[in-house]
Design an enzyme around this catalytic site. Structure first.
Site, mmCIF file in Angstrom:
data_model
loop_
_atom_site.group_PDB
_atom_site.id
_atom_site.type_symbol
_atom_site.label_atom_id
_atom_site.label_comp_id
_atom_site.label_asym_id
_atom_site.label_seq_id
_atom_site.Cartn_x
_atom_site.Cartn_y
_atom_site.Cartn_z
ATOM 1 N N CYS A 1 9.665 -20.428 52.972
ATOM 2 C CA CYS A 1 10.910 -21.158 53.255
ATOM 3 C C CYS A 1 12.097 -20.612 52.473
ATOM 4 C CB CYS A 1 10.734 -22.645 52.977
ATOM 5 S SG CYS A 1 9.577 -23.419 54.117
ATOM 6 N N HIS B 1 17.875 -25.540 52.697
ATOM 7 C CA HIS B 1 16.669 -25.429 53.521
ATOM 8 C C HIS B 1 16.349 -26.774 54.175
ATOM 9 C CE1 HIS B 1 12.933 -24.321 55.121
ATOM 10 N NE2 HIS B 1 12.256 -25.162 54.368
ATOM 11 N N ASN C 1 11.308 -27.995 60.677
ATOM 12 C CA ASN C 1 11.392 -26.979 59.626
ATOM 13 C C ASN C 1 11.010 -25.632 60.245
ATOM 14 O OD1 ASN C 1 11.097 -25.305 57.435
ATOM 15 N ND2 ASN C 1 9.695 -26.644 56.304
#
Ligand SMILES: CC(C)(COP(=O)(O)OP(=O)(O)OC[C@H]1O[C@@H](n2cnc3c(N)ncnc32)[C@H](O)[C@@H]1OP(=O)(O)O)[C@@H](O)C(=O)NCCC(=O)NCCS
Length: 357
Positions: A112, A283, A313
């Site tokens: 990520c 993020h 995500n």
């Protein structure tokens, strides 16, 4: 002149999966997913589409936005945790698909936080004059990780059958992480700032990157690697070691502290204050983490925008997708001060400060 973003592009796959679609195959509710994560829907590729294809589509869109030819790209930094196959990474396939024949290309593996690390590497390449034009790509196809087997046809609306008891049990066992993720890709083209841009304080102003490998097991795929011998076998598959394991609450607690701290660090490093920030492009792992980031930075909701509701995500693709959307909707203006920040498996995190020229 500092490194500037001269083009952005995204690629999102066609299959929209809502929370209600997931309710068909596992014990969950739209209310649970929305209230705990903020995700309303996510996208998935068709079976057979690899990450490199999504990456190439986003790269081509970013090059078109920058009005640049593929042959003008000197280097490509590609971030993904879901390559087309275990070996090699996707940078070579991406270069082949896009025709990046003059570029040195490589993959980074920071999950990520991958796009943030890739951006910083691109800036280093430009600052040291090893490259004049760098393409940075974040792309993920998580669909292959998801333990839905034949029940995918129900999720995608291709069948109206009920899942078997076993299908429901397996999907429910992995529900805590499987509802979070979606596929997508985003890209940016970076170049040294134009000579006429005399504002020395625009472009990439600074960064802070951190890693603490002691937390590598907070989210990991435990099987299918060099710790196993052979690295892949039926025993691992039947034990489910090909699926991610996640300590959600520990990740949550780290992400909510590490991202704001990294933003504070980078702002202080370049001699600015939090009040100077116009945007924090963070993020997109969970809306509640974003709420925590806003609270800890003591900034308005609009400064830390969220798009997780639409995409879930998308790991290394979240920063470039969100930034592209903010550019398209006029949220990024000349002179805007933007902090990019991420937290990802590894654990890797950090922040990068950018002023739109
Ligand atoms: C994953 C996450 C949403 C879970 O939220 P949470 O509030 O911590 O929920 P918990 O894991 O404590 O589970 C609470 C309950 O909900 C249940 N639950 C988990 N997933 C569920 C789902 N999809 N639907 C319904 N119930 C669910 C659990 O089984 C648990 O039930 P129990 O109390 O009966 O045991 C949250 O921890 C998170 O987002 N963490 C960060 C994840 C992340 O950032 N990942 C990417 C890292 S780079």
């Amino acid at each position: 002149m500092n490194t500037s973003i001269v083009g952005t592009g995204v690629a999102v796959p066609p299959n929209v999966v809502t929370n209600q679609d997931l309710v068909k195959i596992m014990d969950t509710t739209d209310e649970w997913i929305r209230s705990r994560t903020g995700v309303r829907s996510r996208r998935f590729v068709d079976a057979g589409t690899g990450t490199s294809e999504l990456a190439a589509e986003a790269a081509l869109a970013a090059l078109a936005d920058a009005k640049l030819d593929a042959l003008s790209v000197d280097a490509v930094v590609c971030a993904t945790m879901t390559p087309d196959r275990q070996t090699p990474g996707i940078a070579g396939a991406l270069a082949h698909l896009v025709g990046l024949s003059n570029a040195v290309v490589f993959d980074v593996r920071q999950q990520c936080a991958g796009f943030l690390f890739a951006l910083d590497i691109a800036d280093m390449l430009i600052a040291t004059e090893r490259a004049a034009t760098v393409l940075v790509v974040g792309a993920e196809v998580h669909a292959g990780y998801l333990p839905w087997g034949d029940a995918w046809e129900i999720v995608l609306g291709q069948s109206t059958r009920e899942p078997s008891a076993e299908e429901r049990a397996v999907a429910t066992r992995y529900r805590a992480w499987s509802v979070l993720f979606g596929d997508g890709a985003g890209a940016m083209v970076l170049q040294r700032g134009a000579v006429h841009d005399t504002a020395a304080s625009s472009g990439i102003l600074g960064s802070v990157l951190h890693t603490d490998g002691a937390h590598a097991n907070l989210i990991e795929v435990p099987g299918l690697g060099s710790l196993q011998r052979p690295y892949a076998d039926a025993a691992q598959i039947s034990a489910g070691l090909q699926h991610p394991t996640m300590n959600g609450s520990a990740l949550y607690r780290m992400a909510v502290e590490c991202m704001p701290e990294a933003v504070r660090q980078v702002v202080a490093k370049v001699g600015l204050g939090l009040a100077d920030l116009d945007l924090v492009v963070a993020h997109q792992a969970n809306d509640r983490i974003l709420e925590g980031v806003r609270k800890r930075l003591d900034v308005d909701d609009a400064i830390v925008p969220s798009n997780i509701g639409n995409w879930g995500n998308t790991t290394a693709a979240t920063l470039p997708i969100l930034y592209h959307e903010l550019c398209q909707t006029g949220r990024v203006e000349a002179g805007s001060l933007v902090a990019f920040t991420c937290f990802g498996a590894g654990a890797h995190w950090g922040a990068l400060l950018y002023r739109e020229p």
